[in-house]
Design an enzyme around this catalytic site. Structure first.
Site, PDB file in Angstrom:
ATOM      1  N   HIS A   1      10.231  -7.929   4.399  1.00  0.00           N
ATOM      2  CA  HIS A   1       9.493  -7.835   3.404  1.00  0.00           C
ATOM      3  C   HIS A   1       9.890  -8.131   1.907  1.00  0.00           C
ATOM      4  CE1 HIS A   1       5.283  -6.497   1.929  1.00  0.00           C
ATOM      5  NE2 HIS A   1       6.175  -5.583   1.134  1.00  0.00           N
TER       6      HIS A   1
ATOM      7  N   ASP B   1      -4.184   1.979   3.495  1.00  0.00           N
ATOM      8  CA  ASP B   1      -3.439   1.512   2.579  1.00  0.00           C
ATOM      9  C   ASP B   1      -4.390   0.322   1.870  1.00  0.00           C
ATOM     10  OD1 ASP B   1      -0.965   0.509   1.053  1.00  0.00           O
ATOM     11  OD2 ASP B   1      -1.265  -1.176   2.162  1.00  0.00           O
TER      12      ASP B   1
ATOM     13  N   ARG C   1      -4.896   1.229  -6.476  1.00  0.00           N
ATOM     14  CA  ARG C   1      -3.916   1.485  -7.229  1.00  0.00           C
ATOM     15  C   ARG C   1      -3.838   0.468  -8.436  1.00  0.00           C
ATOM     16  NH1 ARG C   1       0.379   1.222  -3.253  1.00  0.00           N
ATOM     17  NH2 ARG C   1       1.869   1.163  -5.157  1.00  0.00           N
TER      18      ARG C   1
ATOM     19  N   SER D   1       3.354   2.454   1.288  1.00  0.00           N
ATOM     20  CA  SER D   1       2.129   1.340   1.428  1.00  0.00           C
ATOM     21  C   SER D   1       2.941   0.278   2.239  1.00  0.00           C
ATOM     22  CB  SER D   1       2.003   0.943  -0.060  1.00  0.00           C
ATOM     23  OG  SER D   1       1.358  -0.645   0.018  1.00  0.00           O
TER      24      SER D   1
ATOM     25  N   LYS E   1       2.401  -0.498   6.772  1.00  0.00           N
ATOM     26  CA  LYS E   1       2.012  -1.727   7.421  1.00  0.00           C
ATOM     27  C   LYS E   1       3.068  -2.244   8.356  1.00  0.00           C
ATOM     28  CE  LYS E   1       0.923  -3.213   3.129  1.00  0.00           C
ATOM     29  NZ  LYS E   1       0.725  -3.495   1.735  1.00  0.00           N
TER      30      LYS E   1
END
Ligand code: URA
Length: 426
Positions: free
Chosen positions: A82, A161, A168, A183, A187
């Site tokens: 990620h 999220d 946000r 967040s 996931k």
């Protein structure tokens, strides 16, 4: 429980209890806590922080808000990566098939562009026919068939999220380390990968502008992953200048295919290989050789299978923007700075990104770079080409490039920042 006392606790720098955290996440997901209340709490968290215990509980509550996926039926170990988001960051495109070609299964849930940062799904959608939305069963089928899959997270995965992230984005509360860490990790943990490599970007084009902040974000996320049984490591990587020579959707797909064909810009190749080695080691395949899989075409074979399995035509011509505008070097010398954030904003304004969540993006829009920091340039030579279907956007995009680059006299010493700055492990 009442939300107002929870907001007051964090407003007054107190510590939230586990029960308060579980309740507020669940109530917000169900709609029992209003957006304005959650935005007040998010701002209190941004300003006053959370300790590691609070972050761990917040993450666990976000995971529990939805389903958990399970890839244990796969014959191969799973590995995912990620990125915290950058400009020209197309690394997922060559990386996922490359790591699959080396023996791991890569279930890559990806996102769309956010602000000046590009999104993997927007890039891949420039390939005619390619589909980002897959059912869990389709995702597993592509993974079994091709070895890697890149798709959108389903609605069932960490729905807390999904709501909180959108909130946000419009309340100035994106850049809070506890909220970013929870967040991303909610996931990734819910997705069920066995190992995870985090690419934490540092620099003007990243959410983390300093190494200290990036280190803290990385170690928080590595701690969360490790505590949930996911082998997690992080690389802190440079985002002071765009990655590669393109920022924009189809432009970046083209560059990724060049990398898969054994070419492409050195920084993209180096970072792809560094992340591939980390993913393969974390997946228990330390002897695999990703450089060989790039050179011998096996990563390209996986790419073609993966794109076709998701409805895309890997041989189709990619969209090209209708109009271009060339920015030239103002002087001869050495390009010493080309700012990632400014180029990202230019690409965004040209149509590669969105102003509102529901806006479409232009597949062909973006910026291509003709020089990188450290290169010699001659006055008047092309420095950047801007691409868009809507030429009225050029003026606004050009504004973001005022002051985006420096050219120093020939012979000026220039020391390039390495692409990988640090490694953070448990
Ligand atoms: N990416 C995410 O998924 N969440 C964040 O908060 C920031 C980047």
């Amino acid at each position: 429980m009442d939300v107002i006392s929870i907001i007051r606790t964090k407003r007054d720098r107190g510590e939230l209890s586990g029960e308060q955290i579980d309740w507020v996440i669940d109530a917000y997901t169900r709609g029992a806590v209003a957006d304005e209340q959650m935005s007040a709490l998010a701002m209190a968290i941004l300003l006053n922080g959370m300790n590691r215990g609070e972050i761990a509980r917040w993450t666990a509550a976000m995971i529990a808000s939805g389903e958990r996926m399970d890839f244990s039926s796969l014959a191969r170990p799973t590995a995912d990566k990620h990125s915290t988001g950058g400009v020209g960051d197309k690394i997922t495109l060559p990386l996922a098939p490359l790591v699959a070609a080396c023996g791991a299964a890569v279930p890559q849930l990806s996102g769309r562009g956010l602000g000046h940062t590009g999104g993997t799904l927007d890039k891949l959608e420039s390939i005619p026919g390619w589909r980002a939305l897959l059912s869990n069963e389709e995702m597993l089928n592509v993974l079994n068939d091709a070895g890697s899959v890149i798709c959108a997270a389903g609605d069932g995965l960490a729905p807390a999220d999904k709501k909180l992230y959108a909130l946000r984005d419009v309340t100035g509360t994106v850049e809070a380390i506890p909220l970013i860490a929870s967040s991303i990790m909610s996931k990734k943990i819910a997705e069920g990968t066995g190992s995870l490599v985090l690419d934490v970007k540092v620099g003007t084009g990243a959410f983390m502008k300093t190494l200290d902040d990036a280190r803290e974000l990385a170690s928080t996320m590595v701690g969360l992953g490790t505590d949930h049984g996911v082998r997690t490591v992080a690389l802190l990587t440079d985002m002071s200048t765009p990655l590669g020579l393109t920022a924009g959707n189809a432009l970046e797909v083209r560059e990724s295919v060049e990398v898969l064909a054994g070419g492409g810009p050195a920084d993209v190749v180096d970072l792809t290989l560094a992340l591939a080695r980390e993913m393969l080691a974390a997946a228990g395949l330390p002897d695999a050789d990703p450089a060989k899989a790039l050179a011998d075409g096996s990563a390209m074979d996986v790419w073609r299978r993966m794109i076709a399995a998701q409805g895309g035509d890997p041989d189709a011509d990619l969209p090209v923007a209708r109009e271009t505008h060339v920015v030239t070097a103002p002087a001869s010398g050495v390009l010493t700075r080309l700012d990632a954030y400014d180029v990202g904003v230019a690409a965004w304004r040209l149509g590669a990104g969105r102003a509102r969540k529901e806006d479409p993006v232009q597949a062909g829009a973006g910026v291509s770079l003709h020089a990188k920091p450290g290169d010699s340039v001659v006055a008047g030579q092309p420095l950047l080409t801007l691409h868009t279907d809507t030429p009225e956007r050029f003026e606004y995009a050009l504004k973001s490039l005022e002051g985006a680059y420096d050219v120093a006299p020939a012979g000026t010493e220039f020391s390039a920042r390495p692409i990988v700055l640090e490694r953070v492990s448990a």
